[in-house]
Write an enzyme that holds these catalytic residues in place. Structure first.
Site, short mmCIF file in Angstrom:
data_model
loop_
_atom_site.label_atom_id
_atom_site.label_comp_id
_atom_site.label_asym_id
_atom_site.label_seq_id
_atom_site.Cartn_x
_atom_site.Cartn_y
_atom_site.Cartn_z
N HIS A 1 -11.38 -1.76 -45.89
CA HIS A 1 -11.73 -2.38 -44.93
C HIS A 1 -10.47 -3.18 -44.54
O HIS A 1 -9.95 -2.86 -43.42
CB HIS A 1 -12.74 -2.88 -44.82
CG HIS A 1 -13.61 -3.58 -43.88
ND1 HIS A 1 -13.69 -2.47 -42.07
CD2 HIS A 1 -13.08 -4.58 -42.86
CE1 HIS A 1 -13.89 -3.98 -41.63
NE2 HIS A 1 -13.52 -4.75 -41.48
N ASP B 1 -12.59 -0.08 -31.40
CA ASP B 1 -11.92 -1.11 -30.73
C ASP B 1 -10.34 -1.63 -31.48
O ASP B 1 -9.90 -0.21 -31.90
CB ASP B 1 -13.10 -2.37 -32.12
CG ASP B 1 -12.79 -2.31 -33.16
OD1 ASP B 1 -12.12 -1.94 -34.28
OD2 ASP B 1 -13.81 -2.23 -34.81
N LYS C 1 -15.03 -3.74 -28.23
CA LYS C 1 -16.18 -4.20 -28.16
C LYS C 1 -15.85 -5.71 -29.24
O LYS C 1 -15.24 -6.10 -28.96
CB LYS C 1 -16.84 -3.26 -29.25
CG LYS C 1 -16.54 -3.75 -30.69
CD LYS C 1 -16.68 -3.33 -31.78
CE LYS C 1 -16.29 -2.95 -33.16
NZ LYS C 1 -17.23 -2.52 -34.00
N ARG D 1 -18.18 -8.87 -30.90
CA ARG D 1 -19.46 -9.24 -31.61
C ARG D 1 -19.55 -10.69 -31.76
O ARG D 1 -17.95 -11.57 -31.82
CB ARG D 1 -18.89 -8.68 -32.89
CG ARG D 1 -20.22 -9.05 -34.13
CD ARG D 1 -19.37 -8.31 -35.30
NE ARG D 1 -18.87 -6.96 -35.42
CZ ARG D 1 -19.70 -5.67 -35.74
NH1 ARG D 1 -20.98 -6.34 -35.77
NH2 ARG D 1 -19.34 -5.07 -35.84
N ASP E 1 -14.04 5.22 -37.07
CA ASP E 1 -14.17 4.24 -37.71
C ASP E 1 -14.12 4.50 -39.51
O ASP E 1 -13.76 5.79 -40.50
CB ASP E 1 -15.18 3.88 -37.22
CG ASP E 1 -14.82 2.47 -37.30
OD1 ASP E 1 -14.08 1.97 -37.88
OD2 ASP E 1 -16.21 2.16 -36.99
N GLY F 1 -25.41 1.37 -34.55
CA GLY F 1 -25.33 0.73 -33.39
C GLY F 1 -24.03 1.12 -32.91
O GLY F 1 -24.03 1.48 -31.70
#
Length: 328
Positions: free
Chosen positions: A133, A172, A195, A197, A222, A229
């Site tokens: 990530h 994003d 986006k 969050r 991604d 979602g």
């Protein structure tokens, strides 16, 4: 056990299918081992063949059951070390706790660092993983980390679809850099979602899309999705802005039951991902197409075992790996 190439591959409880694919590529047999989960939740592991003075490779993602899978990895490393293995390389296609890569609010743990410390203290000599990530997580380890990329294998499959007027869409700005890598490989333009969050609910709101998508087919990229979602909301917004066909591409597919249901009812026509996580929820979903990265990890193991350089795999994946990583 006969094993002509001398490579000892073992599997954790959630890594068995992936390990078998690795062994198929290497021409090896899977190591003999046993895992028992007792009624109160305790995990017992046992290596059922000699590994004395051997270099062993343990295959297990930290995926859908991260706490159990992480603890099991520690127990396996300890078992191999106590059985006098020469070295233990952890083959961890997905490192779930890589999401915990920083202290971005008061009084929280940097979970990725805690897990890295534990893996090293248990006795791991090397870690092989894919599409972290945050790439800087490699620095959480003092031992060598080989960080592989699914992009070439995923892109070759996307090429085979022969879709015209395709645009790569990042969900994003944080993933924009990676999206541009997909775009360069596929020679396509890029659009970026914006986006917001507000909490840890795994839900984010798409508030803008930067780039031209009207009249084009869209490829959302991604690294992973749990609830689906963001993917679905972005797909709906792309449709509202005039996009035609929409497909998505993930390095790791962690969709839960509700996430699969969202995907089934969404404008996304196909979701391409890898087999880095053993995910039974997606097995019956016709929209999901998995491409195996087991050959990529197998080739990495082969090179490590033969004391060859792994770095060429970061630049160009050999054709035999691409050919072996077919969808299933």
């Amino acid at each position: 056990m006969s094993n002509q190439n001398g490579i000892k591959v073992f599997a954790g409880s959630s890594g068995r299918d992936f390990a078998i694919r690795i062994c198929d590529y290497l021409g090896s047999e899977l190591g003999q081992s046993k895992v028992i989960t007792f009624s109160e939740g305790n995990t017992y592991v046992k290596v059922e063949e000699t590994v004395r003075d051997k270099d062993v490779y343990l295959v297990q993602s930290i995926g859908l059951k991260p706490n159990d899978e992480f603890a099991e990895i520690l127990f396996w490393i300890d078992a191999f070390k106590r059985a006098s293995a020469n070295s233990v390389t952890v083959i961890m296609p997905y490192y779930s706790y890589a999401k915990g890569d920083k202290k971005d609010e008061p009084r929280v743990s940097i979970r990725g660092r805690v897990c890295a410390d534990c893996i090293e203290v248990a006795g791991a000599d090397r870690v092989v993983t894919m599409d972290l990530h945050s790439p800087q997580i490699q620095g959480f380890f003092k031992k060598p980390v080989d960080h592989l990329f699914a992009l070439p294998i995923l892109c070759e499959y996307i090429k085979s679809l022969q879709m015209d007027d395709l645009v790569v869409v990042a969900p994003d700005s944080g993933f924009a850099k990676e999206a541009r890598k997909f775009a360069r490989y596929l020679k396509l333009p890029v659009a970026i979602g914006d986006k917001e969050r507000e909490d840890h609910s795994e839900n984010a709101k798409i508030i803008e899309i930067v780039g031209e998508v009207k009249g084009k087919n869209a490829l959302i990229v991604d690294d992973f999705s749990i609830s689906g979602g963001t993917l679905v909301d972005l797909a709906i917004e792309l449709k509202n802005r005039g996009a035609k066909k929409i497909i998505a591409c993930l390095s790791h597919i962690l969709l839960n039951e509700k996430g699969v249901e969202k995907l089934e009812n969404s404008p996304i026509e196909m979701l391409i991902s890898t087999d880095s996580v053993n995910n039974p929820y997606v097995e019956s979903c016709d929209k999901v197409k998995l491409v195996s990265v087991a050959p990529l990890f197998a080739e990495t193991i082969r090179r490590i075992h033969n004391r060859q350089s792994v770095s060429p795999l970061f630049k160009e994946v050999p054709i035999e790996v691409l050919d072996s990583g077919s969808k299933y």
